[in-house]
Design an enzyme around this catalytic site. Structure first.
Site, PDB file in Angstrom:
ATOM      1  CB  ALA A  11      -0.930  -0.001   1.212  1.00  0.00           C
ATOM      2  CB  SER A  12       4.458   1.958   0.152  1.00  0.00           C
ATOM      3  OG  SER A  12       4.801   0.838  -0.640  1.00  0.00           O
ATOM      4  CE1 TYR A 149       2.131  -8.718 -12.572  1.00  0.00           C
ATOM      5  CE2 TYR A 149       0.806  -8.845 -14.555  1.00  0.00           C
ATOM      6  CZ  TYR A 149       1.032  -8.311 -13.309  1.00  0.00           C
ATOM      7  OH  TYR A 149       0.149  -7.387 -12.783  1.00  0.00           O
TER       8      TYR A 149
HETATM    9  N1  LIG Z   1      -0.543  -1.053 -12.747  1.00  0.00           N
HETATM   10  C1  LIG Z   1      -1.210  -1.884 -13.516  1.00  0.00           C
HETATM   11  O1  LIG Z   1      -1.430  -1.608 -14.713  1.00  0.00           O
HETATM   12  C2  LIG Z   1      -1.738  -3.189 -12.969  1.00  0.00           C
HETATM   13  C3  LIG Z   1      -2.604  -3.920 -13.784  1.00  0.00           C
HETATM   14  C4  LIG Z   1      -3.127  -5.116 -13.329  1.00  0.00           C
HETATM   15  C5  LIG Z   1      -2.803  -5.571 -12.067  1.00  0.00           C
HETATM   16  N2  LIG Z   1      -1.962  -4.855 -11.274  1.00  0.00           N
HETATM   17  C6  LIG Z   1      -1.672  -5.397  -9.951  1.00  0.00           C
HETATM   18  O2  LIG Z   1      -2.006  -4.451  -8.961  1.00  0.00           O
HETATM   19  C7  LIG Z   1      -1.180  -4.630  -7.825  1.00  0.00           C
HETATM   20  C8  LIG Z   1      -0.524  -3.300  -7.471  1.00  0.00           C
HETATM   21  O3  LIG Z   1       0.266  -2.892  -8.582  1.00  0.00           O
HETATM   22  P1  LIG Z   1       0.773  -1.393  -8.783  1.00  0.00           P
HETATM   23  O4  LIG Z   1       0.658  -1.099 -10.237  1.00  0.00           O
HETATM   24  O5  LIG Z   1       0.159  -0.492  -7.787  1.00  0.00           O
HETATM   25  O6  LIG Z   1       2.347  -1.616  -8.466  1.00  0.00           O
HETATM   26  P2  LIG Z   1       3.471  -0.621  -7.901  1.00  0.00           P
HETATM   27  O7  LIG Z   1       3.118   0.787  -8.200  1.00  0.00           O
HETATM   28  O8  LIG Z   1       4.733  -1.184  -8.410  1.00  0.00           O
HETATM   29  O9  LIG Z   1       3.369  -0.846  -6.325  1.00  0.00           O
HETATM   30  C9  LIG Z   1       3.639  -2.127  -5.814  1.00  0.00           C
HETATM   31  C10 LIG Z   1       3.341  -2.163  -4.322  1.00  0.00           C
HETATM   32  O10 LIG Z   1       3.536  -3.512  -3.877  1.00  0.00           O
HETATM   33  C11 LIG Z   1       4.598  -3.546  -2.925  1.00  0.00           C
HETATM   34  N3  LIG Z   1       5.368  -4.765  -3.117  1.00  0.00           N
HETATM   35  C12 LIG Z   1       6.069  -5.159  -4.199  1.00  0.00           C
HETATM   36  N4  LIG Z   1       6.658  -6.349  -3.984  1.00  0.00           N
HETATM   37  C13 LIG Z   1       6.306  -6.712  -2.726  1.00  0.00           C
HETATM   38  C14 LIG Z   1       6.608  -7.822  -1.899  1.00  0.00           C
HETATM   39  N5  LIG Z   1       7.420  -8.825  -2.302  1.00  0.00           N
HETATM   40  N6  LIG Z   1       6.076  -7.860  -0.659  1.00  0.00           N
HETATM   41  C15 LIG Z   1       5.288  -6.871  -0.229  1.00  0.00           C
HETATM   42  N7  LIG Z   1       4.976  -5.786  -0.946  1.00  0.00           N
HETATM   43  C16 LIG Z   1       5.493  -5.712  -2.187  1.00  0.00           C
HETATM   44  C17 LIG Z   1       5.404  -2.285  -3.134  1.00  0.00           C
HETATM   45  O11 LIG Z   1       6.082  -1.935  -1.924  1.00  0.00           O
HETATM   46  P3  LIG Z   1       7.338  -0.878  -1.928  1.00  0.00           P
HETATM   47  O12 LIG Z   1       6.761   0.467  -2.261  1.00  0.00           O
HETATM   48  O13 LIG Z   1       7.867  -0.898  -0.550  1.00  0.00           O
HETATM   49  O14 LIG Z   1       8.295  -1.342  -2.971  1.00  0.00           O
HETATM   50  C18 LIG Z   1       4.297  -1.305  -3.519  1.00  0.00           C
HETATM   51  O15 LIG Z   1       3.621  -0.842  -2.386  1.00  0.00           O
HETATM   52  C19 LIG Z   1      -0.173  -5.718  -8.193  1.00  0.00           C
HETATM   53  O16 LIG Z   1      -0.624  -6.964  -7.693  1.00  0.00           O
HETATM   54  C20 LIG Z   1      -0.213  -5.714  -9.712  1.00  0.00           C
HETATM   55  O17 LIG Z   1       0.159  -6.961 -10.248  1.00  0.00           O
HETATM   56  C21 LIG Z   1      -1.418  -3.668 -11.702  1.00  0.00           C
END
Ligand SMILES: NC(=O)c1ccc[n+]([C@@H]2O[C@H](COP(=O)([O-])OP(=O)(O)OC[C@H]3O[C@@H](n4cnc5c(N)ncnc54)[C@H](OP(=O)(O)O)[C@@H]3O)[C@@H](O)[C@H]2O)c1
Length: 245
Positions: A11-12, A149
């Protein structure tokens, strides 16, 4: 102090941050992060969320998170399994490595699956609770430059069905949120290319999603508006999943 409680993983930043910010209006929220303490601290300052460092792929970290939540909250109304990662490098499946496969599967599939096992045991004691999984359109869309992925998210979609069926009679509802292309750090490297594809008609709704689009769907789930729909998949993707001719 009688506010409902929620854990939001990852959630960061990005989608998880949007979800935690929305939920903090009504819930006591425990927001987890992996390495970005600075981002987690700014979330805490903005919203009053509790923060907790947890690498979701680590069994010891998952156990520590649940112990902390039990001590802090005493009850758990909502778990949002959001934390996830893209492969560090997008590589064609003819070239991709086992190391990347293991890391992505541990983070995106094994981590939330076993965190849910612990949360579910707690919720079973309570006789209530809701669990949300953030999967992806990659659950069913083959991208050959990030096979690990896609496989992780396809597996996570099955985890939703498994937990929904197992927990339904015990009063616990389980939902899947399947985002399309959402503007976060995760897609920063390909954002421009995606914008061009969207302008060219990739999505029926011609805009990229924002974290708040996902947060509003979690709001509806957290408020119980879809409680007779356990196992339901919500496509938050601007219509990407539709077939048209
Ligand atoms: N963005 C898209 O287009 C998209 C589309 C479909 C699905 N999703 C899914 O949505 C979710 C969030 O994605 P996002 O786009 O918001 O990604 P993001 O901006 O890269 O943020 C990822 C978040 O997950 C945390 N994280 C990463 N690896 C982790 C681990 N091993 N243990 C605990 N926390 C971890 C990070 O923590 P730190 O900040 O401390 O690194 C950060 O808070 C993911 O499951 C992703 O697969 C995203």
């Amino acid at each position: 102090m009688n506010k409902p409680t929620a854990i939001v993983t990852g959630a960061s930043r990005g989608i998880g941050r949007g979800i935690a910010t929305e939920l903090a209006k009504t819930h006591r929220v425990l927001a987890t992060y992996r390495g970005r303490l600075d981002a987690a601290e700014s979330l805490r300052a903005e919203t009053g969320c509790e923060i907790f460092q947890c690498d979701i792929s680590s069994s010891a970290d998952r156990k520590a998170l649940m112990s902390f939540a039990r001590e802090k909250f005493g009850q758990l109304d909502l778990l949002v399994n959001n934390a996830g990662m893209a492969p560090r490098e997008r590589l064609d499946i003819l070239e991709a490595t086992e190391e990347s496969f293991d890391e992505v599967i541990s983070t995106n599939l094994k981590g939330p699956y076993f965190l849910t096992q612990q949360a579910a045991r707690w919720m079973v004691e309570q006789g209530s609770g809701r669990i949300v999984f953030v999967t992806s359109m990659s659950s069913y869309t083959a991208s050959t430059n990030r096979g690990e992925y896609c496989i992780s998210k396809a597996g996570l979609s099955m985890a939703v069905s498994l937990w929904a069926v197992r927990l339904a009679a015990l009063g616990i509802k389980v939902f899947e949120i399947r985002p399309g292309i959402i503007r976060t750090d995760m897609i920063a490297k390909v954002e421009k290319a995606y914008e061009e594809k969207i302008a060219g008609g990739l999505l029926p709704q011609r805009r990229m999603g924002e974290p708040n689009d996902i947060a509003l769907a979690v709001r509806a789930l957290a408020d119980g508006l879809l409680d007779y729909s356990t196992g339901q998949v919500l496509n938050l993707d601007g219509g990407f999943h539709l077939r048209a001719l």
